[in-house]
Design an enzyme around this catalytic site. Structure first.
Site, PDB file in Angstrom:
ATOM      1  N   ASP A 139      46.213  41.310  42.122  1.00 37.37           N
ATOM      2  CA  ASP A 139      44.987  41.042  41.396  1.00 37.37           C
ATOM      3  C   ASP A 139      43.957  40.536  42.410  1.00 37.37           C
ATOM      4  O   ASP A 139      44.314  40.047  43.492  1.00 37.37           O
ATOM      5  CB  ASP A 139      45.251  39.997  40.310  1.00 37.37           C
ATOM      6  CG  ASP A 139      43.996  39.583  39.583  1.00 37.37           C
ATOM      7  OD1 ASP A 139      43.276  40.466  39.089  1.00 37.37           O
ATOM      8  OD2 ASP A 139      43.721  38.369  39.526  1.00 37.37           O
ATOM      9  N   ASP A 186      40.428  38.759  41.536  1.00 37.31           N
ATOM     10  CA  ASP A 186      39.618  37.577  41.240  1.00 37.31           C
ATOM     11  C   ASP A 186      40.475  36.348  40.972  1.00 37.31           C
ATOM     12  O   ASP A 186      41.400  36.373  40.161  1.00 37.31           O
ATOM     13  CB  ASP A 186      38.713  37.874  40.042  1.00 37.31           C
ATOM     14  CG  ASP A 186      37.775  39.036  40.336  1.00 37.31           C
ATOM     15  OD1 ASP A 186      37.205  39.057  41.435  1.00 37.31           O
ATOM     16  OD2 ASP A 186      37.635  39.919  39.470  1.00 37.31           O
ATOM     17  N   ASP A 200      46.577  35.411  38.958  1.00 38.63           N
ATOM     18  CA  ASP A 200      46.278  34.053  38.504  1.00 38.63           C
ATOM     19  C   ASP A 200      46.144  33.958  36.994  1.00 38.63           C
ATOM     20  O   ASP A 200      46.095  32.850  36.459  1.00 38.63           O
ATOM     21  CB  ASP A 200      44.939  33.603  39.100  1.00 38.63           C
ATOM     22  CG  ASP A 200      43.766  34.335  38.445  1.00 38.63           C
ATOM     23  OD1 ASP A 200      43.005  33.708  37.685  1.00 38.63           O
ATOM     24  OD2 ASP A 200      43.630  35.552  38.662  1.00 38.63           O
TER      25      ASP A 200
END
Length: 225
Positions: A7, A9, A179
């Protein structure tokens, strides 16, 4: 051969490129500042809360691509990458990616943020594959709509599966770093799920399921295990 998915961001970046791009457009005078800033912040809060209407958000986020001249967009994007994105790259990212390359893994950046914003980020990270929400184009112009399934939640899994089929890859011996609880569908699909600086929902899920949890300020030794 291992498959390493990342991922973007708040995982590889200490911030959100989609949200930051919106703020950059405000600062550049490309959009209606106060209105756009409020909407951008609202969508970001919805994303973090898990209540984001992805269709509504993409209508908002892709509209400037449709309206603004491509040459100007490219110039602004180049500034954005240098001024905003490079400083957000977490310091452990380069050695981590180098380790996976040395192991012969196939690396892919997998992100809900549209490919106009994220293609140059994949390049500067030297990640050869990008699986992202695609900003639709017709006759060389952006339409303001997504092309195909948005790379978000279950759509992220669908996009990854389609990409894997094209490259004769599978989830066997795969890892995904994220996250966000919005990425739970893909985290559940891979053979090794790693929660990086996880949000509260993902943290609770990772603890319940025994997934690896990495805090990267300072970088955890386990990050390179």
């Amino acid at each position: 051969m291992a498959l390493a998915l990342f991922d973007l961001d708040n995982t590889l970046l200490a911030g959100d490129s989609d949200y930051s791009w919106g703020r950059f457009l405000v600062s550049a005078g490309a959009v209606d500042g106060p209105h756009y800033e409020r909407a951008n912040a609202r969508f970001y809060e919805d994303y973090k809360a898990g209540t984001l209407d992805i269709a509504e958000f993409l209508a908002f986020a892709l509209e400037p691509l449709r309206r603004l001249p491509r040459a100007q967009l490219l110039a602004w994007r180049a500034r954005f990458i240098e001024e905003c994105v490079r400083p957000m790259i977490k310091p452990w990212v380069t050695p981590l990616l180098q380790r996976y390359r040395a192991q012969g893994a196939t690396l892919a950046l997998v992100t809900a943020t549209n490919d106009f914003v994220t293609a140059p980020i994949a390049e500067i990270l030297d990640i050869p594959h990008l699986v992202a929400t695609v900003a639709e184009q017709r006759e060389g112009r952006f339409t303001g709509r997504p092309d195909g399934i948005p790379c978000f939640r279950e759509g992220k899994v669908a996009r990854v599966r389609s990409w894997m089929a094209e490259h004769d890859l599978a989830f066997t011996d795969s890892v995904f770093y994220s996250d966000s609880h919005n990425d739970l569908p893909l985290l559940e699909a891979v053979s090794r799920a790693i929660a990086v600086d996880p949000d509260p929902i993902l943290l609770a899920t990772a603890e319940e399921r025994g997934w690896e949890i990495l805090r990267t300020d300072p970088p955890a030794r386990a990050l390179f295990a």
